[in-house]
Write a protein that holds these residues in place. Structure first.
Motif, PDB file in Angstrom:
ATOM      1  N   GLY A  53      28.035  31.643  82.815  1.00 53.48           N
ATOM      2  CA  GLY A  53      28.377  32.798  81.987  1.00 53.48           C
ATOM      3  C   GLY A  53      29.260  32.454  80.809  1.00 53.48           C
ATOM      4  N   TYR A  54      29.394  31.193  80.520  1.00 46.15           N
ATOM      5  CA  TYR A  54      30.243  30.747  79.419  1.00 46.15           C
ATOM      6  C   TYR A  54      29.481  29.728  78.589  1.00 46.15           C
ATOM      7  CZ  TYR A  54      34.101  28.582  76.919  1.00 46.15           C
ATOM      8  OH  TYR A  54      34.927  28.095  75.939  1.00 46.15           O
ATOM      9  N   CYS A  55      29.481  29.933  77.279  1.00 42.38           N
ATOM     10  CA  CYS A  55      28.832  29.002  76.363  1.00 42.38           C
ATOM     11  C   CYS A  55      29.901  28.459  75.410  1.00 42.38           C
ATOM     12  CB  CYS A  55      27.728  29.705  75.582  1.00 42.38           C
ATOM     13  SG  CYS A  55      26.956  28.657  74.340  1.00 42.38           S
ATOM     14  N   PRO A  56      30.171  27.160  75.454  1.00 39.42           N
ATOM     15  CA  PRO A  56      31.198  26.603  74.578  1.00 39.42           C
ATOM     16  C   PRO A  56      30.886  26.782  73.091  1.00 39.42           C
ATOM     17  CG  PRO A  56      30.598  25.026  76.270  1.00 39.42           C
ATOM     18  CD  PRO A  56      29.649  26.157  76.374  1.00 39.42           C
ATOM     19  N   MET A  57      29.631  26.674  72.707  1.00 43.25           N
ATOM     20  CA  MET A  57      29.282  26.838  71.292  1.00 43.25           C
ATOM     21  C   MET A  57      29.463  28.279  70.832  1.00 43.25           C
ATOM     22  SD  MET A  57      28.848  23.893  70.232  1.00 43.25           S
ATOM     23  CE  MET A  57      28.343  24.307  68.580  1.00 43.25           C
ATOM     24  N   CYS A  58      29.199  29.234  71.715  1.00 43.17           N
ATOM     25  CA  CYS A  58      29.453  30.637  71.373  1.00 43.17           C
ATOM     26  C   CYS A  58      30.952  30.873  71.214  1.00 43.17           C
ATOM     27  CB  CYS A  58      28.884  31.566  72.433  1.00 43.17           C
ATOM     28  SG  CYS A  58      27.090  31.629  72.465  1.00 43.17           S
ATOM     29  N   ALA A  59      31.746  30.212  72.034  1.00 43.24           N
ATOM     30  CA  ALA A  59      33.191  30.359  71.930  1.00 43.24           C
ATOM     31  C   ALA A  59      33.705  29.792  70.611  1.00 43.24           C
ATOM     32  CB  ALA A  59      33.879  29.665  73.100  1.00 43.24           C
ATOM     33  N   VAL A  60      33.167  28.657  70.184  1.00 44.58           N
ATOM     34  CA  VAL A  60      33.572  28.058  68.912  1.00 44.58           C
ATOM     35  C   VAL A  60      33.185  28.966  67.750  1.00 44.58           C
ATOM     36  CG1 VAL A  60      33.113  26.132  67.346  1.00 44.58           C
ATOM     37  CG2 VAL A  60      33.532  25.688  69.748  1.00 44.58           C
ATOM     38  N   ALA A  61      31.992  29.571  67.858  1.00 45.23           N
ATOM     39  CA  ALA A  61      31.509  30.447  66.784  1.00 45.23           C
ATOM     40  C   ALA A  61      32.157  31.826  66.830  1.00 45.23           C
ATOM     41  CB  ALA A  61      29.998  30.587  66.869  1.00 45.23           C
ATOM     42  N   GLY A  62      32.877  32.139  67.893  1.00 44.85           N
ATOM     43  CA  GLY A  62      33.537  33.430  67.989  1.00 44.85           C
ATOM     44  C   GLY A  62      32.644  34.538  68.520  1.00 44.85           C
ATOM     45  N   VAL A  63      31.548  34.168  69.167  1.00 46.85           N
ATOM     46  CA  VAL A  63      30.632  35.159  69.716  1.00 46.85           C
ATOM     47  C   VAL A  63      31.103  35.538  71.100  1.00 46.85           C
ATOM     48  CG1 VAL A  63      28.254  35.560  70.456  1.00 46.85           C
ATOM     49  CG2 VAL A  63      28.719  34.174  68.423  1.00 46.85           C
ATOM     50  N   GLY A  64      31.024  36.815  71.444  1.00 45.12           N
ATOM     51  CA  GLY A  64      31.414  37.280  72.775  1.00 45.12           C
ATOM     52  C   GLY A  64      32.570  38.241  72.687  1.00 45.12           C
ATOM     53  N   ARG A  65      32.875  38.855  73.812  1.00 43.62           N
ATOM     54  CA  ARG A  65      33.915  39.849  73.850  1.00 43.62           C
ATOM     55  C   ARG A  65      35.257  39.209  74.158  1.00 43.62           C
ATOM     56  NH1 ARG A  65      31.000  44.960  76.460  1.00 43.62           N
ATOM     57  NH2 ARG A  65      32.893  45.972  75.789  1.00 43.62           N
ATOM     58  N   ARG A  66      36.282  39.828  73.671  1.00 44.62           N
ATOM     59  CA  ARG A  66      37.631  39.321  73.919  1.00 44.62           C
ATOM     60  C   ARG A  66      38.188  39.798  75.259  1.00 44.62           C
ATOM     61  NH1 ARG A  66      37.255  35.554  70.566  1.00 44.62           N
ATOM     62  NH2 ARG A  66      37.437  35.995  68.367  1.00 44.62           N
ATOM     63  N   ASP A  67      37.568  40.837  75.863  1.00 45.45           N
ATOM     64  CA  ASP A  67      38.116  41.376  77.090  1.00 45.45           C
ATOM     65  C   ASP A  67      37.584  40.679  78.334  1.00 45.45           C
ATOM     66  OD1 ASP A  67      36.050  44.399  77.301  1.00 45.45           O
ATOM     67  OD2 ASP A  67      35.539  42.310  77.056  1.00 45.45           O
ATOM     68  N   GLY A  68      36.716  39.656  78.174  1.00 42.63           N
ATOM     69  CA  GLY A  68      36.258  38.860  79.285  1.00 42.63           C
ATOM     70  C   GLY A  68      35.083  39.419  80.058  1.00 42.63           C
ATOM     71  N   ARG A  69      34.452  40.500  79.561  1.00 47.04           N
ATOM     72  CA  ARG A  69      33.341  41.094  80.294  1.00 47.04           C
ATOM     73  C   ARG A  69      31.997  40.559  79.842  1.00 47.04           C
ATOM     74  NH1 ARG A  69      34.152  47.376  79.879  1.00 47.04           N
ATOM     75  NH2 ARG A  69      33.018  46.796  78.020  1.00 47.04           N
TER      76      ARG A  69
END
Length: 71
Positions: A53-69
């Motif tokens: 449920g975690y993609c490092p490249m999405c995290a680098v690009a800033g994709v995803g929610r900040r609340d962890g859901r």
């Protein structure tokens, strides 16, 4: 203890698992041996991001929610 927050949602997780496994299987079935292992590894890593449920490249690009859901 959680070291990361989920940054991809439920539908994207399912899609990543299915496409990753299909890609790994296709690479093993259709490619020559040196490239087939690399293709299978790439597909397996794509499926693993869906399982976790975690993609490092999405995290680098800033994709995803900040609340962890997820996304």
């Amino acid at each position: 203890m959680v070291f990361y927050r989920k940054n991809i949602g439920g539908f994207q997780q399912i899609a990543r698992i299915a496409l990753g496994l299909a890609g790994a299987g296709a690479a093993l079935a259709l490619m020559a041996p040196p490239l087939s292992l690399a293709g299978a590894a790439a597909g397996a890593m794509f499926a693993l991001t869906g399982i976790v449920g975690y993609c490092p490249m999405c995290a680098v690009a800033g994709v995803g929610r900040r609340d962890g859901r997820g996304a």
